[in-house]
Design a protein around this motif. Structure first.
Motif, PDB file in Angstrom:
ATOM      1  N   VAL A 114       0.842  -1.189   0.000  1.00 25.80           N
ATOM      2  CA  VAL A 114       0.000   0.000   0.000  1.00 25.80           C
ATOM      3  C   VAL A 114       0.884   1.249   0.000  1.00 25.80           C
ATOM      4  N   HIS A 116       1.318   5.031   0.772  1.00 29.90           N
ATOM      5  CA  HIS A 116       0.691   6.014   1.661  1.00 29.90           C
ATOM      6  C   HIS A 116       1.099   7.422   1.256  1.00 29.90           C
ATOM      7  N   ASP A 152      -3.354   4.793  -0.314  1.00 30.52           N
ATOM      8  CA  ASP A 152      -4.086   5.385   0.806  1.00 30.52           C
ATOM      9  C   ASP A 152      -3.719   6.859   0.878  1.00 30.52           C
ATOM     10  N   THR A 162     -12.183   5.653   1.314  1.00 34.32           N
ATOM     11  CA  THR A 162     -10.963   6.425   1.448  1.00 34.32           C
ATOM     12  C   THR A 162      -9.747   5.656   0.974  1.00 34.32           C
ATOM     13  N   LEU A 163      -9.891   4.389   0.700  1.00 34.02           N
ATOM     14  CA  LEU A 163      -8.767   3.587   0.222  1.00 34.02           C
ATOM     15  C   LEU A 163      -8.966   3.289  -1.250  1.00 34.02           C
TER      16      LEU A 163
END
Length: 279
Positions: A114, A116, A152, A162-163
């Motif tokens: 993921v 960020h 994210d 939100t992801l």
């Protein structure tokens, strides 16, 4: 073969491999997969040998071509690490995101794949900007870092999700349409893309795309007056700031324009039309 033909071939390969997996006997499928891995391994070894014969400057020139860069990423031969690639990708899209994306910080790639990010500022008051940031950032990150499986974005105003969940091994081109633009500085251009009326404005060399529709009176805006960053509707005289994510300047409290992600691609451009697949 141009870059659009290359993309079409890549997508065709995916379709053919998927068809083999669905229809062929298991032993045939295994042989096909072994063949693909062998061809990729051979090409990767040859590319590695080629890169070893080039100077750092020559390698960088190759990397600047997005088609070659994608091939190097496929074979894990890209000279830049993932952080550098993502940072460069974010730097490249900032001019096309509007005022709400004046700052996007890369926080890292976690062990689950993921990416960020943190969005500085706020998208409050411009609902269309959330979709603009989502589509544009997702596309930029995925092109730069195929290692990523999700993005994210902290600080993004969301009503539902939100992801940004991103499936690996997909083409990442859903909804993006290639186009050629001839919009002179200080003027607007009207196009129909995927059945949607689109307005493109050229503000001193920076292009912005919006749905060609006034949120106040539903009239087309391409006959309106563009004065610096201010676009005025020809019918109801509502005014919008084209540079600042289409925010309404008048009347007070009016909704903003619907922004559409617009990015350079090679010698042309591409625009994202949510929910509409390219032909």
């Amino acid at each position: 073969m141009d870059r659009h033909d290359i993309q079409a071939v890549s997508e065709r390969i995916d379709v053919l491999l998927d068809e083999v997996q669905r229809r062929a006997e298991p032993e045939i499928t295994l042989k096909v997969e072994e063949l693909v891995r062998a061809v990729l391994s051979l090409h990767g070894a040859a590319l590695g040998q080629l890169l070893s014969l080039l100077s750092q400057e020559q390698v960088q020139q190759l990397v600047d071509d997005d088609v070659v860069a994608g091939l190097l990423l496929l074979h894990d031969l890209h000279p830049d690490d993932v952080a550098t690639r993502i940072q460069h990708a974010l730097d490249s899209v900032r001019p096309y995101l509007g005022s709400h994306a004046g700052g996007i910080d890369y926080l890292g790639l976690d062990d689950d794949g993921v990416v960020h990010l943190r969005l500085q500022g706020s998208c409050d008051g411009c609902p269309g900007s959330t979709a603009t940031v989502r589509l544009t950032v997702e596309n930029a990150v995925l092109d730069a870092a195929p290692e990523a499986v999700a993005v994210d974005v902290a600080g993004m105003v969301e009503t539902q999700q939100t992801l940004l969940t991103i499936q690996p091994f997909r083409t990442h081109r859903d909804g993006w349409h290639q186009l050629d633009l001839v919009t002179p500085p200080g003027q607007v251009q009207h196009l129909t893309i995927g059945g949607l009326d689109v307005l493109v404005a050229n503000l001193a060399g920076t292009l912005f795309a919006y749905r060609n529709n006034c949120p106040v009176c539903s009239s087309a805006l391409h006959h309106g007056v563009l004065d610096s960053d201010r676009l005025t509707c020809p019918r109801c005289t509502a005014a919008y700031d084209v540079r600042l994510a289409g925010r309404a300047l008048a009347p007070e409290g009016a909704p903003p324009l619907e922004a559409l992600p617009l990015l350079p691609e090679g010698s042309g451009w591409k625009v994202a039309i949510p929910g509409v697949q390219p032909a």
